[in-house]
Design a protein around this motif. Structure first.
Motif, PDB file in Angstrom:
ATOM      1  N   LYS B  11       0.950  -1.269   0.077  1.00  0.00           N
ATOM      2  CA  LYS B  11      -0.033   0.004   0.026  1.00  0.00           C
ATOM      3  C   LYS B  11       0.865   1.207  -0.014  1.00  0.00           C
ATOM      4  O   LYS B  11       1.666   1.434   0.600  1.00  0.00           O
ATOM      5  CB  LYS B  11      -0.834   0.118   1.354  1.00  0.00           C
ATOM      6  CG  LYS B  11      -1.835   1.476   1.413  1.00  0.00           C
ATOM      7  CD  LYS B  11      -2.863   1.301   0.518  1.00  0.00           C
ATOM      8  CE  LYS B  11      -3.601   2.810   0.450  1.00  0.00           C
ATOM      9  NZ  LYS B  11      -4.593   3.060  -0.683  1.00  0.00           N
ATOM     10  N   SER B  12       0.626   2.004  -0.855  1.00  0.00           N
ATOM     11  CA  SER B  12       1.449   3.453  -0.796  1.00  0.00           C
ATOM     12  C   SER B  12       0.155   4.435  -0.886  1.00  0.00           C
ATOM     13  O   SER B  12      -0.775   4.432  -1.392  1.00  0.00           O
ATOM     14  CB  SER B  12       1.990   3.654  -2.304  1.00  0.00           C
ATOM     15  OG  SER B  12       2.896   2.476  -2.477  1.00  0.00           O
ATOM     16  N   THR B  16       4.867   7.530  -0.980  1.00  0.00           N
ATOM     17  CA  THR B  16       5.346   6.884   0.216  1.00  0.00           C
ATOM     18  C   THR B  16       4.798   5.528   0.230  1.00  0.00           C
ATOM     19  O   THR B  16       3.365   5.590   0.619  1.00  0.00           O
ATOM     20  CB  THR B  16       5.337   7.422   1.456  1.00  0.00           C
ATOM     21  OG1 THR B  16       3.918   8.077   1.531  1.00  0.00           O
ATOM     22  CG2 THR B  16       6.003   8.564   1.474  1.00  0.00           C
ATOM     23  N   GLN B  17       5.591   4.365   0.488  1.00  0.00           N
ATOM     24  CA  GLN B  17       5.149   3.071   0.543  1.00  0.00           C
ATOM     25  C   GLN B  17       4.943   2.861   2.054  1.00  0.00           C
ATOM     26  O   GLN B  17       5.889   3.010   2.743  1.00  0.00           O
ATOM     27  CB  GLN B  17       5.949   2.171   0.159  1.00  0.00           C
ATOM     28  CG  GLN B  17       5.347   0.638  -0.156  1.00  0.00           C
ATOM     29  CD  GLN B  17       6.377  -0.281  -0.996  1.00  0.00           C
ATOM     30  OE1 GLN B  17       7.384  -0.553  -0.598  1.00  0.00           O
ATOM     31  NE2 GLN B  17       5.706  -0.817  -1.961  1.00  0.00           N
ATOM     32  N   VAL B  18       3.568   2.597   2.549  1.00  0.00           N
ATOM     33  CA  VAL B  18       3.642   2.485   3.901  1.00  0.00           C
ATOM     34  C   VAL B  18       3.344   1.073   4.272  1.00  0.00           C
ATOM     35  O   VAL B  18       3.834   0.658   5.241  1.00  0.00           O
ATOM     36  CB  VAL B  18       1.909   2.970   4.280  1.00  0.00           C
ATOM     37  CG1 VAL B  18       1.774   2.714   5.751  1.00  0.00           C
ATOM     38  CG2 VAL B  18       2.088   4.591   4.079  1.00  0.00           C
ATOM     39  N   GLY B  39       2.048   4.535  13.959  1.00  0.00           N
ATOM     40  CA  GLY B  39       2.423   4.934  12.831  1.00  0.00           C
ATOM     41  C   GLY B  39       2.904   4.046  11.830  1.00  0.00           C
ATOM     42  O   GLY B  39       3.669   4.036  11.018  1.00  0.00           O
ATOM     43  N   CYS B  40       3.065   2.650  12.422  1.00  0.00           N
ATOM     44  CA  CYS B  40       3.641   1.598  11.676  1.00  0.00           C
ATOM     45  C   CYS B  40       2.863   0.985  10.824  1.00  0.00           C
ATOM     46  O   CYS B  40       3.280   0.083  10.071  1.00  0.00           O
ATOM     47  CB  CYS B  40       4.087   0.534  12.900  1.00  0.00           C
ATOM     48  SG  CYS B  40       2.820  -0.487  13.573  1.00  0.00           S
ATOM     49  N   GLY B  41       1.617   1.118  10.535  1.00  0.00           N
ATOM     50  CA  GLY B  41       0.745   0.693   9.592  1.00  0.00           C
ATOM     51  C   GLY B  41      -0.313  -0.305   9.993  1.00  0.00           C
ATOM     52  O   GLY B  41      -0.956  -0.916   9.205  1.00  0.00           O
ATOM     53  N   THR B  44      -3.630   0.634   8.747  1.00  0.00           N
ATOM     54  CA  THR B  44      -3.837   0.776   7.159  1.00  0.00           C
ATOM     55  C   THR B  44      -3.993  -0.663   6.875  1.00  0.00           C
ATOM     56  O   THR B  44      -4.725  -1.195   5.971  1.00  0.00           O
ATOM     57  CB  THR B  44      -2.446   1.189   6.758  1.00  0.00           C
ATOM     58  OG1 THR B  44      -2.064   2.858   7.159  1.00  0.00           O
ATOM     59  CG2 THR B  44      -2.574   1.251   5.310  1.00  0.00           C
ATOM     60  N   ALA B 209       7.084  -0.027  11.040  1.00  0.00           N
ATOM     61  CA  ALA B 209       7.195   0.639   9.770  1.00  0.00           C
ATOM     62  C   ALA B 209       6.764  -0.291   8.573  1.00  0.00           C
ATOM     63  O   ALA B 209       7.266  -0.344   7.349  1.00  0.00           O
ATOM     64  CB  ALA B 209       8.749   0.926   9.458  1.00  0.00           C
ATOM     65  N   GLY B 210       5.494  -0.805   8.631  1.00  0.00           N
ATOM     66  CA  GLY B 210       4.971  -1.803   7.721  1.00  0.00           C
ATOM     67  C   GLY B 210       5.558  -3.035   7.367  1.00  0.00           C
ATOM     68  O   GLY B 210       4.835  -4.066   6.870  1.00  0.00           O
TER      69      GLY B 210
END
Ligand SMILES: Nc1ncnc2c1ncn2[C@@H]1O[C@H](COP(=O)(O)OP(=O)(O)OP(=O)(O)O)[C@@H](O)[C@H]1O
Ligand SMILES: Nc1ncnc2c1ncn2[C@@H]1O[C@H](COP(=O)(O)OP(=O)(O)OP(=O)(O)O)[C@@H](O)[C@H]1O
Ligand SMILES: [Mg+2]
Ligand SMILES: [Mg+2]
Lengths: 288, 334, 412, 276, 334
Positions: B11-12, B16-18, B39-41, B44, B209-210
């Motif tokens: 997912k971007s 920025t690629q999250v 915020g690490c995803g 998302t 971070a994803g």
């Protein structure tokens, strides 16, 4: 947070605003009330003595009275409906992601900055004039007979002009309201299987309730007093004579201040009826 | 009914690629927790599963069928949001009925399910209130009730308890666990609170971070964190991580020892230091020890109570079999 | 001293503003203008004078206000003009209309009556010839003959706009020319009389045959525009319009305009022409009476006329105020000069209608209540023009509201 | 969390919004365009949009006829003065309502709003007489006062709703920190409420700028603002669309420009407490 | 410097009495925590001390002087609010300087104190930022900094940590404790979180509906709660309270046993039940036991890990010496 000290300070700090407004309300109001019981004809020497309720009776029994009340309510109601409905649609549109959102918003807001007199003049002459107006050109271009807007469709025309001026205000407030809607609520409804129309009906519209009442309240206050638009366009002819305009005719054209003052008192009563009606709804909504 | 499979999902947002390419399988009936710092995803990822965001590339399968392009309402999933996302102008009853109304469930069936959910969630007395008149915990229960009545193949929770206070959080945590025991439906639960993750999960997915840092059962993660990040993240109080010569003694770049795996003595031990703050909980005492020469402050936990004062000298001895070792890339050495 | 003058935004007044430097040079007084649209101006100065506001040193008012205000003692009598000003040069009809009890209260800046302006080319094309004193019947036939909707030509353009000074004035003089009147001698409204019905019916029918779309909102200015654009065959309106329609800068039909006396109905001796003057008056109580008088003397003098003539040409001088202007050989060359004078002379404010009336004024009755009443009456009529009610309904409402207002004012 | 949207949706939104935006804006655009035409082109059929000979003659004509600068200056003084004065009176009142609410707070607020329902025409004579007696007819001071009173309810209400969103704890913190009431309002409340005050100022500046009844009726030569300026253009003789457009443009341009530059504040502040 | 004495203080809002007559003395240098459920009047009490609310009746003495009618600014107290209440338009430096500016402290003295506070609170790098640019923990520190520079005779804290997330809360808790160690100034701290109360307080004041239920040191409250309310409130997980025949056996109306004072066995014990939810934290395991016949669910805590499954039979044995007994008014029986 309320100590004795802060409460008395609060009272003191309220005082200037309250006293000023009280004066602004009471002094003219008392004078108007006084005049309304008098035969007051400036062109015949001014104060010609007390006449009891004559002016009141005469004002209501005039054939112009009820139509003017109807005209007033039509304008207020018409403009409110148009601005609120279109305002909601526009607010929803403007809330969507797009390019140049800021500029579009500027375009939409612009009419709010235009003086009522100017807007009435521009609409009347450059758009609604049955010969040289842009609409006439447009109608002729499509082979239609140009419409004499201000005589044949006087009320809709005025409602349109006034709506054009107030649409930005409604849109702005509703837009801010929509932006405050928690997007999770919409997503929840989406997860719950509600298609866009139902999301609007079940989630967005109820959320806007409060903002809509504010729009209605503020606009009503201003719309009850619409004057310049009528003065410039129809001069009160063709059924567009509102209560305000009728009073204007009595006071300034006929120079019958007593009669006009009685009309003013009626207008205050009407405004208060509308206001009480509004406060009922708004007051409740303001609490939340 | 309820297996979810992510296949090279990315997912971007704009540039920025999250979420970098990610594979993950959530088994039917499993209680999976996504945990990781802010915020690490996590959200998302959950929203990708729900269908509230479009996947940039990759595939999502639900129960073996490709769901990548299925709209959220059709995926058969239910979501409970952090803000509860109740409809404020509807009564509790209407809130719970809403998804059924949208799905065209017959009135009496609706009624039956609402009553069932209300009873299960202790909401019967509040059915006619508006959400504004409920406490935080009650609101959360309504949100769950709204999900339950849809009888979804999986529940998605996005930090459902983060708006509640500590005591309530404990209670609600239990309720959700019990719900899972009862329904046996797949649940995906996002939190950044490792206690929630530990106590609720069948399987924890630790994200940073994803990237998936580790997937495993809570105790796997507790006993064998794959790297320093997971080691520091799981367990409370935090594992003490020690670098430098002391670590070198154990042939590692970093050693880690949990507060509960350190023995304390006032007279002798491996490391000497001075008591900073001692927190007496009655059931346990946490002692923060300074000036050990090991770098940072060391935290130790003692069951029960111990009388120490600020500034007292204190001796610590790690239980060597519970020591965690990491290499200079931060990876676990076994 | 600095004079504050309230004035109307018409061409002559604007021109005067451009020339005030001449006044300042001569007298050392400066002038500040408050220029307003006609209706706003009326409302503004009336409020001010009635409440003794003292905002203005000089007011531009008309024939309607002057006698009323003069009678109230609100205006400074203008009875001490210098000899070179030559008061007696002012046209008697104007002087009469601006006086109360024989005292002049406002000096006419310009005066006007109304007349027919028509397109000679269209008239010719229709195979007709305009008599110098036509009847309404002829006008109606001619209008029908000239109308060419496809070419966007309307046989006749007339005022239908609500407002006593707009459509109200026009329908009143039309009614006069059909033998109608506003009031009988007991101040009873006369809208229930057959003459009114005849006049209003005639007007409405003619306009729907040959008038422009939406004439119910047309006033002087709208018609002027139409005529200048060549969209009207005939136009009956103020004589001052003549200089605009013959001005090639603004008018596309400047060289084919003819003039004739306003019409009358067959057998009625009164014609449909009015009399009006914009005049300058000094509100009583001003501190600057002397300077104000100096200004009025300057602005309404023969010298001012010459000043304008020198700057802008004879066609643009303010007309209708002074006899001497019409004796001036230069002015005689102006095509509409004679017809203007004839029209003015054909108007008699103190004897405006066939049947006797208790009031003075042709297109108005010089009583304070008239403006209000006539505006409302004209609104009823405009609604007829717009097709929103019938002639009968309008007349009935007019009758009722007029009697009502007269009663309120204590006449009946 | 805002949802990402496909480019296609965005394109459709953009087209639709721009279309509607331009439609709404069109009357103003048309007025501005017409002001640069000759009178003849202004009424040309079919209408011309851009392909005409641009001219400034209308502006010249308008400038020649009236002292635009004076009207403009009066407008600025009157609108600005009334707004500032209004704010000065309203801030303490709004502070009281927002931070020391009582049972009557809402009633007072609604009462204040209701004073705006008095029809202006009905009280023209009374006010006129008062103004004559006070000797403030045709003075900027008089208009500043009237417009301030006219707008005061709205100002109070806007500030009140804005202040209500400022947590009382911050003011209490200031009090604990030793600030007096004056310091509390001056150093803490006012700076914090700057966005709200800015949009209040803006909205009321616009309302005052556009107010046409009182400004027209209570002024003559000295204090007349742009509303009076435009009143002399409504129907001159002959063709006047272009000149009307020029005058209109001149009357609305200053506020339009001001509004456009500060629309962010206007939008953000126009919540009237309605939207939370 | 910093003794506060409340003397028959009451507070009513309109008709409702929120604080009934109350006596309390807070000694100089003491760290006192007010704890109690939401709405019990903790904030009100603190605000009465601060002077932000008027006392309905009674007296407040600060350092022996009557302060009942002294305005807040003159009481020499500093307050840290739950929402931090930073001035958002001022930089951190200005925020901290504000009270000194109001007091007319000379510029260079201001500077000196700001730097001192910034250093103590690790804020030196942020002095020129606006509060909006800081994290929650940093904001909290600024709020504390603003209080410190006034060198007050006492600090008042109203739930200062409730807006922070779990991990940060632990850290800030420590910082405040350390601050108290260093400054030795009187602190009054309001919270509804019993863990905070236990770990930070010298003296805990437990409030319920405006009444003081018990005053004492954390361990006093843990070991000898004066009544059932305090027993249930202090300690986490909550003490198990058992009524009925089982209590009667111990000559009490209610008996209480803490989760950590119950021994567990899979084979034999005093009470038998079935495992409900088992929460594995790694360091500890909480087991919620159902169907014991003792009324409510019983919670037990086991240090370390134990493998139990939902529905397993389990046996519990309370440590009898740790049993709490209460009479039918809920008061402790010793
Ligand atoms: N609509 C969006 N547009 C651009 N970036 C986004 C968007 N939504 C999220 N992000 C970014 O994606 C990253 C992951 O965000 P996400 O909300 O998934 O984190 P999270 O793990 O849920 O954090 P938290 O614990 O704070 O809720 C963040 O860096 C965020 O800034
Ligand atoms: N201004 C007020 N007017 C009326 N009642 C109030 C007011 N402030 C507080 N109360 C009432 O006083 C009681 C105590 O409130 P207080 O805020 O002190 O509780 P608290 O213990 O701080 O609760 P919390 O933990 O939720 O902050 C509550 O019942 C509350 O409703
Ligand atoms: Mg998230
Ligand atoms: Mg509190």
């Amino acid at each position: 947070m309320a100590t004795q000290h802060s409460r008395s300070a609060a009272r003191l700090m309220m005082a200037p605003a309250v006293v000023l407004l009280l004066g602004w309300m009471l002094v003219p109001l008392i004078m108007t009330l006084t005049f309304s019981f008098k035969q007051y004809l400036p062109l015949r020497g001014g104060d010609l003595g007390w006449v009891g309720f004559d002016n009141y009776v005469r004002f209501v029994s005039s054939s112009a009275f009820w139509p003017s009340v109807v005209a007033t309510l039509t304008i207020v109601g018409g403009v409110l409906i148009i601005t609120v409905v279109l305002g909601i649609l526009l607010a929803i549109l403007l809330n969507q992601p797009m390019w140049g959102q800021g500029i579009v918003r500027i375009l939409v807001i612009a009419p709010f900055f235009v003086m009522p007199t100017v807007s009435a003049l521009v609409w009347k002459n450059m758009f609604m004039d049955p010969v040289n107006g842009l609409f006439a050109h447009l109608w002729k271009f499509f082979g239609a007979e140009p419409v004499a807007w201000l005589s044949e469709a006087s009320m809709p025309s005025i409602v349109m002009i006034v709506s054009w001026q107030w649409l930005p205000f409604a849109t702005l407030i509703l837009l801010t309201a929509i932006q405050s809607l928690d997007s999770e609520q919409l997503e929840a409804a989406e997860m719950d299987g509600a298609p866009p129309i139902k999301r609007f009906g079940y989630i967005i519209l109820p959320h806007l309730g409060r903002a809509i009442t504010i729009v209605i309240l503020i606009q009503t206050i201003f719309l009850l007093a619409v004057f310049a638009e009528i003065f410039v366009t129809t001069g009160g002819a063709f059924g567009t004579r509102t209560l305000t305009y009728l009073i204007y005719q009595r006071v300034l054209e006929s120079q019958n201040v007593g009669l006009g003052s009685a009309g003013g008192v009626y207008a205050i009563i009407l405004a208060n009826i509308v206001a009480i009606f509004l406060m009922r709804i708004v007051g409740k909504n303001l609490d939340a | 009914m309820g297996q979810i499979k992510l296949n090279q999902v990315t997912k971007s947002f704009g540039e920025t690629q999250v979420i970098p390419p990610l594979d993950l399988t959530i088994e039917d009936g499993e209680f999976t927790v996504f945990v990781g710092p802010s915020g690490c995803g996590k959200s998302t990822l959950l929203r990708l599963i729900a269908g509230l965001e479009d996947i940039t590339s990759g595939h999502i399968e639900i129960d073996g069928a490709d769901a990548t392009n299925v709209p959220p309402a059709k995926r058969g999933l239910a979501m409970v949001f952090q803000s509860y996302a109740l409809y404020p102008h509807m009564s509790v009853r209407k809130n719970i009925a809403f998804p059924m109304k949208m799905a065209g469930v017959p009135e009496d069936e609706q009624k039956r399910r609402i009553e069932g959910a209300a009873k299960a969630l202790n909401l019967t007395d509040y059915l006619d209130r508006k959400p504004g008149q409920l406490s935080g915990g009650q609101r959360q229960r309504v949100a769950i009730g709204r999900s339950i009545v849809r009888e979804p193949s999986a529940f998605l929770f996005d930090e459902p308890l983060s708006n509640l206070d500590a005591a309530l959080r404990v209670g609600m945590r239990l309720e959700i666990s019990e719900l899972h025991e009862r329904l046996k439906t797949t649940m995906i639960y996002v939190t950044h609170d490792q206690v929630e993750a530990m106590t609720m999960a069948d399987k924890i997915v630790v994200l940073r971070a994803g990237f998936i840092e580790q997937v495993g059962s809570p105790l796997d993660l507790y006993h064998a964190p794959r790297n320093e990040f997971v080691a520091g993240f799981i367990g409370s109080p935090k594992m003490n991580l020690i670098k430098g010569p002391e670590a070198a003694k154990h042939n590692a770049a970093t050693i880690g020892i949990r507060p509960e795996h350190t023995d304390v003595s006032m007279t002798e031990g491996m490391w000497e230091g001075r008591v900073g703050v001692a927190e007496h909980l009655g059931s346990d005492t946490f002692i923060h020890v300074h000036d050990t020469g090991l770098g940072d402050m060391i935290t130790v936990r003692i069951t029960g109570d111990i009388q120490v004062k600020h500034g007292d000298p204190i001796f610590l001895t790690p239980q060597l079999d519970k020591l965690h070792k990491f290499n200079d890339q931060g990876l676990r050495i076994d | 001293e600095n004079l504050v003058i309230a004035t109307v935004n018409n061409g002559d007044m604007i021109r005067m503003q451009g020339l005030t430097q001449d006044f300042t040079d001569k007298t050392g007084h400066t002038v500040e203008w408050v220029t307003l649209e006609e209706n706003v101006l009326r409302q503004r100065v009336t409020t001010d004078i009635a409440a003794k506001g003292g905002s203005f040193d000089i007011m531009t008012i008309g024939m309607y206000e002057t006698p009323i205000w003069g009678a109230n003692g609100w205006l400074v009598p203008l009875d001490d003009f210098s000899a070179e000003y030559d008061v007696d040069d002012i046209l008697p009809a104007m002087r009469g209309g601006l006086s109360h009890d024989g005292t002049l209260y406002a000096a006419p800046f310009y005066g006007e009556s109304s007349m027919i302006m028509y397109r000679t080319d269209l008239m010719e094309a229709a195979g007709l010839e305009m008599p110098t004193a036509p009847t309404w019947q002829f006008i109606r036939e001619a209008a029908a003959a000239m109308t060419d909707r496809d070419a966007d030509i309307n046989g006749i353009c007339l005022r239908g706009k609500a407002g006593w000074g707009e459509g109200g004035a026009f329908i009143t003089v039309t009614a006069n020319s059909f033998g109608a009147r506003w009031f009988d001698e007991e101040w009873n409204a006369q809208f229930d009389q057959p003459e009114w019905k005849e006049a209003l019916t005639f007007f409405t029918e003619m306009m729907s045959e040959s008038g422009p779309t939406g004439y119910a909102t047309n006033g002087f200015n709208e018609n002027l525009n139409l005529f200048q654009q060549g969209k009207c065959g005939m136009w009956i309106d103020a004589t001052v319009a003549a200089s605009f329609v013959t001005n090639p800068n603004d008018s596309t039909v400047a060289d084919s305009v003819g003039f004739a006396l306003a019409p009358n109905a067959e057998g009625v001796e009164k014609r449909a022409n009015w009399l009006w003057a914009w005049a300058l008056a000094i509100p009583a109580g001003t501190q600057k009476e002397d300077a104000a008088k100096e200004f009025i003397e300057w602005a309404t003098s023969k010298e001012y006329i010459e000043l304008v003539a020198a700057n802008e040409g004879w066609a643009n001088v303010p007309p209708g105020a002074r006899t001497s202007l019409y004796e001036n050989p230069n002015y005689k060359e102006v095509p509409f000069a004679q017809m203007t004078l004839d029209s003015i002379l054909a108007a008699d404010p103190s004897n405006p209608t066939v049947k006797p009336v208790p009031y003075v004024g042709i297109q108005f009755a010089a009583i304070p209540e008239f403006a209000g009443i006539a505006t409302e009456v004209s609104q009823e009529f405009s609604a007829v023009y717009a097709g929103q009610q019938t002639v009968e309904e309008a007349l009935a409402k007019a009758q009722a509201l007029t009697n009502d207002a007269m009663e309120a004012a204590g006449y009946r | 969390m805002a949802r990402a949207v496909t480019q296609q949706r965005k394109l459709i939104n953009t087209a639709l919004a721009w279309g509607i935006g331009l439609l709404i804006f069109f009357p103003i655009l048309w007025t501005i365009l017409t002001s640069f035409k000759t009178e003849a082109t202004a009424i040309a059929d079919p209408p011309v949009f851009l392909a005409f000979d641009w001219t400034l003659e209308n502006y010249e004509a308008v400038m020649e006829r009236s002292n635009y600068a004076k009207f403009l200056w009066n407008s600025i003084i009157i609108a600005g003065g009334s707004t500032i004065l209004g704010i000065i009176v309203a801030v303490p009142a709004a502070w009281s309502m927002a931070f020391v609410p009582s049972k009557r707070t809402k009633d007072i607020l609604l009462w204040m709003l209701s004073t705006k329902m008095l029809p202006a025409v009905g009280v023209l004579y009374p006010i006129y007489l008062i103004f004559i007696n006070l000797g403030i007819l045709d003075s900027r001071v008089g208009l500043v006062i009237v417009l301030m009173l006219m707008n005061l309810p709205i100002i109070v209400w806007m500030l009140y709703t804005y202040f209500r969103e400022i947590p009382g704890e911050i003011l209490e913190a200031a009090r604990m920190d030793g600030a007096s009431l004056k310091e509390e309002i001056l150093y803490v409340l006012t700076p914090m409420a700057i966005p709200g005050i800015a949009s209040t100022v803006l909205l009321n500046f616009i309302l005052a700028w556009n107010e046409a009844f009182w400004t027209l009726n209570l002024t003559a030569a000295n204090a007349a603002p742009l509303t009076a300026f435009i009143a002399s253009y409504s129907s001159p003789e002959g063709l006047f669309f272009a000149k009307l457009s020029a005058a209109s443009t001149m009357a609305i341009a200053p506020i339009l420009i001001l509004g456009w530059f500060s629309q962010k504040q206007l939008v953000s502040g126009l919540t009237f407490g309605a939207v939370k």
